[in-house]
Design a protein around this motif. Structure first.
Motif, PDB file in Angstrom:
ATOM      1  N   VAL A 146      47.687  40.822  39.436  1.00 45.59           N
ATOM      2  CA  VAL A 146      47.615  41.754  40.568  1.00 45.59           C
ATOM      3  C   VAL A 146      46.988  43.069  40.128  1.00 45.59           C
ATOM      4  O   VAL A 146      46.090  43.612  40.786  1.00 45.59           O
ATOM      5  CB  VAL A 146      49.022  41.998  41.161  1.00 45.59           C
ATOM      6  CG1 VAL A 146      49.008  43.193  42.126  1.00 45.59           C
ATOM      7  CG2 VAL A 146      49.513  40.752  41.891  1.00 45.59           C
ATOM      8  N   VAL A 147      47.433  43.590  38.989  1.00 48.23           N
ATOM      9  CA  VAL A 147      46.880  44.838  38.461  1.00 48.23           C
ATOM     10  C   VAL A 147      45.397  44.668  38.143  1.00 48.23           C
ATOM     11  O   VAL A 147      44.560  45.504  38.517  1.00 48.23           O
ATOM     12  CB  VAL A 147      47.630  45.287  37.190  1.00 48.23           C
ATOM     13  CG1 VAL A 147      47.029  46.580  36.645  1.00 48.23           C
ATOM     14  CG2 VAL A 147      49.115  45.481  37.481  1.00 48.23           C
ATOM     15  N   VAL A 148      45.065  43.592  37.452  1.00 48.22           N
ATOM     16  CA  VAL A 148      43.680  43.348  37.036  1.00 48.22           C
ATOM     17  C   VAL A 148      42.761  43.220  38.245  1.00 48.22           C
ATOM     18  O   VAL A 148      41.682  43.831  38.295  1.00 48.22           O
ATOM     19  CB  VAL A 148      43.606  42.079  36.157  1.00 48.22           C
ATOM     20  CG1 VAL A 148      42.152  41.681  35.917  1.00 48.22           C
ATOM     21  CG2 VAL A 148      44.315  42.318  34.824  1.00 48.22           C
ATOM     22  N   ILE A 149      43.175  42.440  39.233  1.00 39.10           N
ATOM     23  CA  ILE A 149      42.338  42.206  40.416  1.00 39.10           C
ATOM     24  C   ILE A 149      42.128  43.494  41.207  1.00 39.10           C
ATOM     25  O   ILE A 149      41.005  43.808  41.632  1.00 39.10           O
ATOM     26  CB  ILE A 149      42.955  41.110  41.306  1.00 39.10           C
ATOM     27  CG1 ILE A 149      42.868  39.758  40.604  1.00 39.10           C
ATOM     28  CG2 ILE A 149      42.244  41.044  42.665  1.00 39.10           C
ATOM     29  CD1 ILE A 149      43.658  38.658  41.275  1.00 39.10           C
ATOM     30  N   ILE A 150      43.185  44.259  41.399  1.00 41.59           N
ATOM     31  CA  ILE A 150      43.056  45.526  42.138  1.00 41.59           C
ATOM     32  C   ILE A 150      42.135  46.482  41.401  1.00 41.59           C
ATOM     33  O   ILE A 150      41.269  47.132  42.003  1.00 41.59           O
ATOM     34  CB  ILE A 150      44.438  46.171  42.365  1.00 41.59           C
ATOM     35  CG1 ILE A 150      45.270  45.326  43.334  1.00 41.59           C
ATOM     36  CG2 ILE A 150      44.290  47.597  42.914  1.00 41.59           C
ATOM     37  CD1 ILE A 150      46.690  45.822  43.521  1.00 41.59           C
ATOM     38  N   ARG A 151      42.303  46.560  40.089  1.00 43.30           N
ATOM     39  CA  ARG A 151      41.483  47.480  39.295  1.00 43.30           C
ATOM     40  C   ARG A 151      40.009  47.077  39.316  1.00 43.30           C
ATOM     41  O   ARG A 151      39.122  47.923  39.493  1.00 43.30           O
ATOM     42  CB  ARG A 151      42.023  47.517  37.855  1.00 43.30           C
ATOM     43  CG  ARG A 151      41.216  48.382  36.911  1.00 43.30           C
ATOM     44  CD  ARG A 151      41.236  49.828  37.293  1.00 43.30           C
ATOM     45  NE  ARG A 151      40.391  50.597  36.395  1.00 43.30           N
ATOM     46  CZ  ARG A 151      39.717  51.683  36.727  1.00 43.30           C
ATOM     47  NH1 ARG A 151      39.780  52.139  37.970  1.00 43.30           N
ATOM     48  NH2 ARG A 151      38.997  52.325  35.855  1.00 43.30           N
TER      49      ARG A 151
END
Length: 207
Positions: A184-189
């Motif tokens: 989730v963090v990686v995709i949003i970033r």
């Protein structure tokens, strides 16, 4: 030593690589081997140290566990051997920063929950674990930290930490939760960088 432990060591390695590469990219400054290593070291342990101090988790992780230091040494060795390739990869989707904050967010949140803090504090400490090493790195190099730039950064960490807490409450398998929440963090970033996404600017009222 389970899955999460090795994921944490992987996060330490990629964050150390990120910090060292950031130092190497500063062409206006001369960086010897020690300064490159130190920048990678402080990037890797900064956020986790602040988290451990806040939780009263002593000795802090890198003092308690020698494998943390070995992970940083491995990162430095990779920098020496594959400098050009790693520099190129870092410029593509901010690879190492992105992976690092994803892993650190989840690990910081998980450790905080294990210490019995309330879920809101765990989410904040997860974010702190992820972003403060980079903030210290940027400050040392006289740059504006990412958290003060317009692209979504800390918010991505908060979102990942929130997902981790929610899935943990739902009794989702811990390893699966770790992977999902870090993604989730990686995709949003990545989406924020690629599509130039940012939160609304805070404007002071006119006087």
């Amino acid at each position: 030593m389970g899955f999460t432990y090795y994921i944490e060591l992987a996060g330490i390695t990629v964050f150390a690589i990120s910090g060292a590469l950031a130092a190497l990219e500063q062409k206006e400054h001369h960086h010897d081997w020690f300064s490159v290593f130190f920048t990678g070291f402080i990037t890797a342990i900064g956020g986790g140290t602040i988290r451990d101090v806040t939780l009263g988790n002593y000795p802090v992780s890198w003092v308690r566990d020698v494998n943390v230091l070995w992970a940083i040494f491995v990162a430095f060795l990779l920098i020496i051997l594959f400098t050009k390739s790693l520099l190129r990869l870092r410029k593509e989707l901010f690879l190492f920063d992105t992976i690092g904050i994803g892993i650190y967010t989840v690990i910081g949140t998980k450790i905080s929950l294990a210490y019995g803090v309330n879920p809101f504090a765990a989410i904040i400490l997860g974010m702190i674990s992820a972003i403060f090493g980079g903030a210290i790195r940027d400050t040392l190099m006289n740059q504006v930290p990412f958290i003060f730039r317009k692209e979504i950064y800390a918010t991505a960490c908060l979102a990942g930490a929130l997902v981790y807490v929610a899935l943990n409450y739902m009794k989702i398998d811990g390893n699966l939760n770790t992977i999902i929440s870090a993604l989730v963090v990686v995709i949003i970033r990545i989406a924020a960088v690629r599509y130039n996404l940012s939160l609304p600017k805070f404007s002071l009222p006119k006087q």
